[in-house]
Design an enzyme around this catalytic site. Structure first.
Site, PDB file in Angstrom:
ATOM      1  N   ASP A   1      41.346  48.069  40.849  1.00 58.22           N
ATOM      2  CA  ASP A   1      42.262  47.158  41.379  1.00 58.22           C
ATOM      3  C   ASP A   1      43.533  47.253  40.504  1.00 58.22           C
ATOM      4  O   ASP A   1      43.557  47.740  39.478  1.00 58.22           O
ATOM      5  CB  ASP A   1      41.865  45.655  41.129  1.00 58.22           C
ATOM      6  CG  ASP A   1      40.538  45.298  42.307  1.00 58.22           C
ATOM      7  OD1 ASP A   1      40.408  46.328  42.770  1.00 58.22           O
ATOM      8  OD2 ASP A   1      40.401  44.261  42.305  1.00 58.22           O
TER       9      ASP A   1
ATOM     10  N   HIS B   1      39.403  47.862  36.793  1.00 53.92           N
ATOM     11  CA  HIS B   1      40.715  47.537  36.942  1.00 53.92           C
ATOM     12  C   HIS B   1      41.544  49.030  36.506  1.00 53.92           C
ATOM     13  O   HIS B   1      41.337  49.143  35.134  1.00 53.92           O
ATOM     14  CB  HIS B   1      41.385  46.458  36.282  1.00 53.92           C
ATOM     15  CG  HIS B   1      40.768  45.141  36.806  1.00 53.92           C
ATOM     16  ND1 HIS B   1      39.511  44.716  36.522  1.00 53.92           N
ATOM     17  CD2 HIS B   1      41.227  44.530  37.586  1.00 53.92           C
ATOM     18  CE1 HIS B   1      39.367  43.379  37.268  1.00 53.92           C
ATOM     19  NE2 HIS B   1      40.295  43.414  37.795  1.00 53.92           N
TER      20      HIS B   1
HETATM   21 ZN   LIG Z   1      43.584  42.196  40.987  1.00 52.45          ZN
END
Ligand SMILES: [Zn+2]
Ligand SMILES: *[C@@H]1O[C@H](CO)[C@@H](O)[C@H](O)[C@H]1NC(C)=O
Ligand SMILES: *[C@@H]1O[C@H](CO)[C@@H](O)[C@H](O)[C@H]1NC(C)=O
Length: 255
Positions: free
Chosen positions: A58, A213
């Site tokens: 992400d 992430h």
């Molecule tokens: Zn996010």
């Protein structure tokens, strides 16, 4: 770099608060729920195909996207990228990385324009969070994704209806690596993968959708390769979210 991580931490703590307030976002409380139809959209928590693992990255594109793509290519595996339009980086500035992710066969998906909590926006504002990024994707890869991860996993009825109207499938996750909570600590995230893969019985169960992430350098360049190598050694197929659901690639994008 530390300021990025502090921001990510604050954002994630905020996420945790929101998630606990909204039962639909709590897949871990009921791991047997793979997906459900809610409002106008389907919400995916977990893969349906046994023996698969879908690692999702992400908040990019950012500085480490290209290095991560090299790592994925060297291992001949596919992942899913939930890109923003304007978050850590601006998508125009990283257009070659986005294009490469698409061309390399990874699943390119939406994480909205600038990572706002859609449930706090007016309907026109929420719509714009989707369409602004759709337009940017069309410029860069010629199509726009049909899979979206709502920032902070924040969903409510109006947002689900909006996603449905725009033909999106919402993707949450079944395994959080908590990389945001220990950005510089390689072993904490990696240990979660070990726990996941050490139990080989899970090979026969629906695979996990794992949240990472890519804006965290340790995640992108250190945890990802080790986790992928471990998954492959243990016999898992490292695939995109679409593939782990048996959804053909032709459904991942529309014009
Ligand atoms: Zn996010
Ligand atoms: C959603 O899909 C339907 C059926 O394919 C199509 O008619 C419609 O134009 C799509 N809407 C959007 C916003 O893409
Ligand atoms: C997983 O298994 C390996 C090899 O047996 C072991 O070294 C490691 O500590 C285990 N990790 C966890 C988190 O159980």
């Amino acid at each position: 770099m530390p300021s990025f991580f502090r921001l990510a931490t604050i954002a994630a703590l905020f996420t945790a608060a929101l998630v606990s307030a909204v039962p639909i976002n709590d897949p871990n409380s009921n791991p047997s729920v793979l997906q459900k139809r809610a409002g106008g959209a389907t919400v995916i928590y977990r893969c349906t195909i046994p023996g698969t693992i879908a690692i999702t990255f992400d908040d990019g594109p950012f500085l480490y996207t290209n290095g991560l793509l090299d790592i994925l290519k060297s291992r001949n595996v596919k992942a899913t990228f939930f890109f923003n339009g304007n978050n850590y980086g601006r998508i125009e500035d990283f257009a070659p990385s986005v294009k490469r992710a698409y061309q390399d066969g990874h699943q390119v998906a939406s994480h909205t324009w600038d990572h706002k909590d859609l449930t706090t926006l007016s309907p026109p504002e929420a719509l714009e969070e989707l369409t602004k990024l759709e337009d940017a994707f069309r410029k860069i890869i010629g199509v726009r994704p049909t899979y979206v991860r709502p920032p902070f996993a924040a969903l409510n009825q109006p947002v689900l209806d909006l996603l449905g109207q725009r033909n999106y499938t919402a993707v949450l996750w079944s395994q959080d690596t908590m990389d945001w909570a220990h950005p510089d600590d390689f072993s904490a995230s990696y240990k979660l993968y070990e726990q996941l893969f050490n139990n080989t019985e899970t090979l026969g169960q629906p695979g996990h959708i794992v949240l990472q992430h890519e804006v965290n350098q340790v995640t992108a360049l250190q945890v990802a390769p080790m986790a992928i190598d471990l998954a492959l050694v243990k016999g898992y197929k490292v695939v995109t979210v679409g593939e782990c659901l048996g959804d053909p690639k032709s459904n991942w994008y529309i014009n």
